[in-house]
Scaffold this motif. Structure first.
Motif, PDB file in Angstrom:
ATOM      1  N   SER A  14      -4.561  -5.248  -1.985  1.00 41.19           N
ATOM      2  CA  SER A  14      -4.374  -4.967  -0.639  1.00 41.19           C
ATOM      3  C   SER A  14      -4.184  -3.532  -0.528  1.00 41.19           C
ATOM      4  CB  SER A  14      -3.055  -5.915  -0.418  1.00 41.19           C
ATOM      5  OG  SER A  14      -3.247  -7.277  -0.310  1.00 41.19           O
ATOM      6  N   TRP A  18      -6.247  -0.785   2.574  1.00 43.13           N
ATOM      7  CA  TRP A  18      -5.099  -0.391   3.485  1.00 43.13           C
ATOM      8  C   TRP A  18      -5.102   1.283   3.428  1.00 43.13           C
ATOM      9  CZ3 TRP A  18      -0.789   2.507   4.194  1.00 43.13           C
ATOM     10  CH2 TRP A  18      -0.112   2.244   5.294  1.00 43.13           C
ATOM     11  N   ASP A  30      -1.788  -4.817  10.586  1.00 44.44           N
ATOM     12  CA  ASP A  30      -1.641  -5.590   9.244  1.00 44.44           C
ATOM     13  C   ASP A  30      -0.787  -6.577   9.277  1.00 44.44           C
ATOM     14  OD1 ASP A  30       0.807  -4.829   8.683  1.00 44.44           O
ATOM     15  OD2 ASP A  30      -0.239  -2.872   7.561  1.00 44.44           O
TER      16      ASP A  30
END
Length: 225
Positions: A14, A18, A30
């Protein structure tokens, strides 16, 4: 545009897209999907085609897999220099990212990302020595070409792919050269990484399978606070 992510403290895959979104100032929101707890797999299965994170939602399009998400962002925002502009440098950056995606399995298994923790001496250096040597070789060659502070001078997707590795080196105080340590410092100094880190440090959740004391049997699952 929305990015579905796992717990910031632990979710390496992740973190990578990001960072690309935040560093290159691409508007997005998010949402954290828990990686532990009652029913968490059912939630992931409902929200993600693969039952995993990250997932990028852009209108009616859903993109899974970190590298695919990054490539989509590079195509969607060609002015953002997510990959190096030079074709040769871009090839090297993609090769480094692909190697990160498929290799360094010892570091992944023996030294899970845990941004809130400090665990010097808890990872056997012998168990990860081959991966550390490859990091020194790869980072060293790219930083020598670019002059740093990042692998291709300015921050690119290749650095986003290696950011979780940088955290592992720090969390477990693994022995690396001054060159590698300097690269770790550059990752930590990146404003986008600092944003993620600040949020990770305030998360209340524990994921037992990513806690080294649970993995190595020092404490029982469900007992960490």
């Amino acid at each position: 545009m929305k990015l579905l992510i796992g717990n910031r403290n632990y979710s390496t895959w992740s973190l990578r897209p990001w960072l690309v979104l935040r560093h290159f100032d691409i508007p997005f929101e998010d949402e954290v999907l828990q990686l532990q707890g009652e029913g968490f797999r059912d939630v992931l299965a409902r929200r993600s085609p693969t039952g995993k994170v990250p997932v990028l939602q852009d209108g009616e399009l859903t993109v899974v897999e970190t590298i695919a998400i990054i490539e989509y962002l590079a195509d969607r925002f060609p002015d953002k220099a997510i990959w190096p502009a030079n074709i040769g440098e871009r090839a090297l950056a993609r090769a480094a990212a692909a190697e990160m995606h498929s290799a360094f399995t010892a570091l992944r298994s023996h030294a899970p990302m845990n941004l809130r923790a400090s665990h010097p001496g808890k990872v056997s250096v012998d168990a990860v020595a081959k991966d550390l040597h490859r990091l020194e070789t790869l980072w060293g060659s790219l930083l020598a070409r670019s002059g740093g502070p990042f692998l291709f001078g300015a921050f690119t997707a290749a650095d986003a792919m290696f950011a979780p590795v940088a955290t592992r080196l720090r969390t477990y105080d693994l022995p690396v050269s001054d060159m590698a340590a300097g690269y770790v410092e550059a990752i930590y100094a990146l404003p986008a990484f600092q944003d993620w880190l600040g949020m990770a440090l305030h998360e209340p959740w524990i994921v037992d399978e990513d806690e080294i004391d649970v993995i190595q049997g020092r404490v029982k699952p469900g007992t960490l606070a």
